[in-house]
Enzyme design. Structure first.
Site, PDB file in Angstrom:
ATOM      1  N   LYS A 263      30.921  35.269  67.231  1.00 49.50           N
ATOM      2  CA  LYS A 263      31.173  36.438  67.790  1.00 49.50           C
ATOM      3  C   LYS A 263      29.662  36.842  68.604  1.00 49.50           C
ATOM      4  O   LYS A 263      28.760  36.427  68.481  1.00 49.50           O
ATOM      5  CB  LYS A 263      31.435  37.443  66.732  1.00 49.50           C
ATOM      6  CG  LYS A 263      32.646  37.211  65.954  1.00 49.50           C
ATOM      7  CD  LYS A 263      32.971  38.041  65.118  1.00 49.50           C
ATOM      8  CE  LYS A 263      34.268  37.698  64.011  1.00 49.50           C
ATOM      9  NZ  LYS A 263      34.585  38.592  63.169  1.00 49.50           N
TER      10      LYS A 263
ATOM     11  N   TYR B 200      43.746  39.007  67.814  1.00 47.42           N
ATOM     12  CA  TYR B 200      43.909  39.766  66.509  1.00 47.42           C
ATOM     13  C   TYR B 200      45.271  40.240  66.359  1.00 47.42           C
ATOM     14  O   TYR B 200      45.236  41.105  65.787  1.00 47.42           O
ATOM     15  CB  TYR B 200      42.893  40.850  66.492  1.00 47.42           C
ATOM     16  CG  TYR B 200      41.328  40.316  66.177  1.00 47.42           C
ATOM     17  CD1 TYR B 200      41.150  39.471  64.898  1.00 47.42           C
ATOM     18  CD2 TYR B 200      40.270  40.555  66.830  1.00 47.42           C
ATOM     19  CE1 TYR B 200      39.940  38.848  64.641  1.00 47.42           C
ATOM     20  CE2 TYR B 200      39.205  40.263  66.867  1.00 47.42           C
ATOM     21  CZ  TYR B 200      38.903  39.407  65.568  1.00 47.42           C
ATOM     22  OH  TYR B 200      37.443  38.916  65.630  1.00 47.42           O
TER      23      TYR B 200
ATOM     24  N   ASN C 297      30.083  40.144  60.952  1.00 49.37           N
ATOM     25  CA  ASN C 297      29.885  38.905  60.235  1.00 49.37           C
ATOM     26  C   ASN C 297      29.811  37.582  61.154  1.00 49.37           C
ATOM     27  O   ASN C 297      30.090  36.543  60.483  1.00 49.37           O
ATOM     28  CB  ASN C 297      31.025  38.965  59.356  1.00 49.37           C
ATOM     29  CG  ASN C 297      32.441  38.945  59.770  1.00 49.37           C
ATOM     30  OD1 ASN C 297      32.579  38.769  61.131  1.00 49.37           O
ATOM     31  ND2 ASN C 297      33.374  38.967  59.178  1.00 49.37           N
TER      32      ASN C 297
ATOM     33  N   HIS D  97      34.044  33.680  63.255  1.00 47.54           N
ATOM     34  CA  HIS D  97      35.562  33.531  63.062  1.00 47.54           C
ATOM     35  C   HIS D  97      35.621  32.164  63.016  1.00 47.54           C
ATOM     36  O   HIS D  97      35.479  31.306  63.614  1.00 47.54           O
ATOM     37  CB  HIS D  97      36.339  34.146  64.208  1.00 47.54           C
ATOM     38  CG  HIS D  97      37.604  33.833  63.859  1.00 47.54           C
ATOM     39  ND1 HIS D  97      38.369  34.713  63.123  1.00 47.54           N
ATOM     40  CD2 HIS D  97      38.366  32.973  64.476  1.00 47.54           C
ATOM     41  CE1 HIS D  97      39.715  34.054  63.295  1.00 47.54           C
ATOM     42  NE2 HIS D  97      39.817  32.948  64.327  1.00 47.54           N
TER      43      HIS D  97
ATOM     44  N   GLU E 252      45.331  29.626  67.747  1.00 48.54           N
ATOM     45  CA  GLU E 252      44.113  29.884  68.114  1.00 48.54           C
ATOM     46  C   GLU E 252      43.531  28.926  69.404  1.00 48.54           C
ATOM     47  O   GLU E 252      43.001  29.476  70.364  1.00 48.54           O
ATOM     48  CB  GLU E 252      43.145  30.296  67.240  1.00 48.54           C
ATOM     49  CG  GLU E 252      43.621  31.552  66.459  1.00 48.54           C
ATOM     50  CD  GLU E 252      42.430  31.730  65.262  1.00 48.54           C
ATOM     51  OE1 GLU E 252      42.860  32.910  64.819  1.00 48.54           O
ATOM     52  OE2 GLU E 252      41.931  30.939  64.834  1.00 48.54           O
TER      53      GLU E 252
END
Length: 235
Positions: A93, A133, A196, A199, A210
């Site tokens: 990310k 998402y 975080n 992913h 994905e």
């Protein structure tokens, strides 16, 4: 002569493998080709024996006969093993990119033995982030999550390996870094859930969706890593 026979056998076996990748008859065809080649070589071996040393000709013929089915068998084993490998989608990310953690994260997957088959740098649009998402659309944090994913460069990757989806999640750690075990990526490198850094797909169908969202088929490659025989032990 035996080395030439072995090389010819390997080429023939690879041709068979290429032509039969989508055929359920691959294994039986491989055995049939090996048997036919053995019969053919048997005649050639006898002829050679009359022209030269019978002992040498016999040894070379035996080597050739053994080489062809062995070559076919090894290629069959490689193809069967490749069919067992999974692919998963992993994204570093924007926070992971900005903190300079790209090499660290890639190294952890490589050291495990997984193989990188697709990678690119993308700055996703807000609309694209919403597609990624989509399963969280009803959550109150959905909009902020999409804003963050589209806030900067993302390293989009596809990794391949046996059990890579499940174990990739273990390498990443729990969604909340405070609950991630030391030794995991989030456990070692992140502090709060909103940052975080990485992913990873959480299942087989999610991984397929994905990968298809982030990559075109031609952007992914298939190849044999020289280290695979030491990782999987396919001998």
């Amino acid at each position: 002569m035996s080395s030439q026979i072995i090389r010819s056998a390997s080429r023939a076996a690879r041709s068979l493998l290429s032509a039969s990748k989508t055929s359920s008859r691959f294994y039986s065809e491989g055995r049939a080709v090996a048997a036919a080649a053995a019969v053919s070589l048997s005649g050639k071996g006898s002829s050679f024996g009359r022209a030269g040393s019978a002992s040498t000709a016999s040894n070379q013929w035996i080597s050739g006969v053994l080489a062809i089915p062995a070559a076919v068998y090894m290629l069959q084993e490689q193809e069967a093993h490749a069919a067992e490998l999974e692919r998963t989608f992993i994204a570093i990310k924007p926070d992971g990119v900005q903190r300079g953690l790209i090499a660290e994260i890639i190294a952890r997957f490589e050291r495990k033995g997984f193989k990188l088959v697709g990678v690119k740098v993308v700055v996703p649009s807000k609309d694209f982030a919403q597609k990624h998402y989509h399963d969280l659309k009803e959550r109150p944090f959905f909009d902020g999550l999409c804003d963050f994913l589209s806030s900067g460069p993302v390293i989009a990757m596809v990794w391949e390996g046996e059990g890579v989806i499940k174990y990739g999640r273990k390498l990443i750690g729990a969604t909340d870094p405070q609950k991630s075990e030391p030794g995991t990526i989030r456990g070692d490198l992140a502090v709060v859930v909103g940052r975080n850094i990485i992913h990873g797909s959480d299942g087989l169908e999610t991984a397929k969706d994905e990968i298809n969202l982030w990559f075109k088929p031609e952007e992914l490659v298939s190849y044999t890593n020289n280290a695979e025989k030491w990782i999987y032990g396919t001998n």
